[in-house]
Design a protein around this motif. Structure first.
Motif, short mmCIF file in Angstrom:
data_model
loop_
_atom_site.label_atom_id
_atom_site.label_comp_id
_atom_site.label_asym_id
_atom_site.label_seq_id
_atom_site.Cartn_x
_atom_site.Cartn_y
_atom_site.Cartn_z
N PHE A 92 0.80 -1.22 0.00
CA PHE A 92 0.00 0.00 0.00
C PHE A 92 0.84 1.27 0.00
O PHE A 92 0.31 2.36 -0.27
N LYS A 93 2.12 1.18 0.29
CA LYS A 93 2.98 2.36 0.23
C LYS A 93 3.73 2.46 -1.10
O LYS A 93 4.57 3.34 -1.28
N GLY A 98 -0.25 1.92 -6.49
CA GLY A 98 -1.36 2.85 -6.50
C GLY A 98 -1.77 3.25 -7.90
O GLY A 98 -2.95 3.35 -8.22
N SER A 132 3.66 -0.30 6.12
CA SER A 132 3.20 -1.17 5.04
C SER A 132 2.55 -2.42 5.61
O SER A 132 1.49 -2.86 5.14
N ALA A 135 -0.85 -1.59 7.14
CA ALA A 135 -1.88 -1.40 6.11
C ALA A 135 -2.33 -2.73 5.53
O ALA A 135 -3.51 -2.94 5.25
N ALA A 155 -7.33 3.06 0.16
CA ALA A 155 -5.93 3.15 0.54
C ALA A 155 -5.04 3.53 -0.63
O ALA A 155 -3.97 4.13 -0.44
N TYR A 156 -5.48 3.20 -1.85
CA TYR A 156 -4.70 3.53 -3.05
C TYR A 156 -5.19 4.79 -3.75
O TYR A 156 -4.72 5.11 -4.84
N SER A 160 -3.19 9.19 -0.92
CA SER A 160 -3.45 8.47 0.33
C SER A 160 -2.17 8.04 1.04
O SER A 160 -2.04 8.23 2.25
N LYS A 161 -1.22 7.50 0.30
CA LYS A 161 -0.02 6.98 0.97
C LYS A 161 0.80 8.09 1.62
O LYS A 161 1.51 7.85 2.60
N PHE A 165 0.07 5.45 7.26
CA PHE A 165 -0.84 4.37 7.65
C PHE A 165 -0.72 4.04 9.14
O PHE A 165 -0.66 2.88 9.53
#
Length: 246
Positions: A92-93, A98, A132, A135, A155-156, A160-161, A165
């Motif tokens: 997610f980071k 993303g 990460s 998340a 989250a994407y 957002s990142k 998180f």
């Protein structure tokens, strides 16, 4: 491109077949617009490795068998018996993850998942540290209430990142994703089942040679990086045709 390698303490030694060893080299080499932590370098990605002589058919068979096709899989979208399965290893980071989630994945869902051609199975593969991993566990927890896809999208979402998180942020994302029971979500996120599910996905990825995100398997064929939509549509058409042959 730099790459990530698990520490001996974080991933148990795993026996792999010669075919999967080929896949590990393939995933290590065929990278395009994929991201990995800059401070970790993998030393086993040389094209001259002896594993490269193993039969390619063995590799494809071994990788294709990784599709779980479980009807109740909370981290999957599409029919369990779809002719084509896309397995996605993502963080997610990861900026390119993303980009894929925003620009390409919705088109694949609309064009192929909805008509029964494609099934997407997500694997949480955090490589950028504690947030990460947090998340990833939060996404799993949202999935327990059938909101994984919505959490994934939240989250994407653009920007957002950059907000991080930390736990309050993850709870807010769960709220945006429509997770009905946030108290249960928080408990699930911190529970042993979330940690075990994450470990299972990570070990699978490392075992086959995933070193950066996003990385994909499409009916056993490795695809590395957030490639353009056309690359996926072509690969899906080829995989569907191959699956239809006796």
């Amino acid at each position: 491109m730099s790459s990530s390698k698990p520490s001996k303490s974080s991933v148990k030694p795993l026996l792999i077949s010669a075919g999967v060893a080929v896949a590990a080299i393939t995933l290590g080499l065929v990278s395009w617009q994929a991201t990995a932590p800059a401070d970790k370098v993998r030393a086993d990605r040389s094209p001259g490795s002896s594993a490269s002589a193993a039969p390619r058919n063995d590799a494809a068979t071994a990788l294709q068998a990784l599709a779980r096709r479980e009807a109740g899989d909370k981290l999957a979208l599409g029919r369990a018996d779809a002719p084509v399965v896309l397995i996605e290893y993502s963080d997610f980071k990861c900026g390119y993850c993303g980009k894929f989630a925003r620009d390409t994945e919705p088109e694949l869902v609309k064009k192929y998942v909805e008509d029964g051609t494609l099934r997407i199975e997500w694997r949480n593969f955090p490589i950028f540290g504690a947030e990460s991993e947090a998340a990833a566990k939060a996404a799993w927890a949202a999935g327990q209430q059938d909101r994984f896809a919505a959490f994934h999208a939240a989250a994407y979402s653009e920007g957002s990142k950059e907000k991080g998180f930390a736990e309050p942020r993850l709870v807010e994302l769960a709220r945006v994703a429509g997770v009905p029971d946030l108290e249960r979500f928080t408990a699930d996120m911190a529970g042993e089942q979330a940690a075990a599910a994450l470990k299972k996905d990570q070990e699978e990825g490392y075992r086959i040679g995933v070193t950066s995100t996003p990385s994909f398997l499409l009916n056993g064929k490795p695809i590395a990086g957030a490639q353009p939509l056309d690359a996926f549509t072509t690969a899906i058409a080829q995989a569907k045709a191959a699956a239809a042959r006796p």
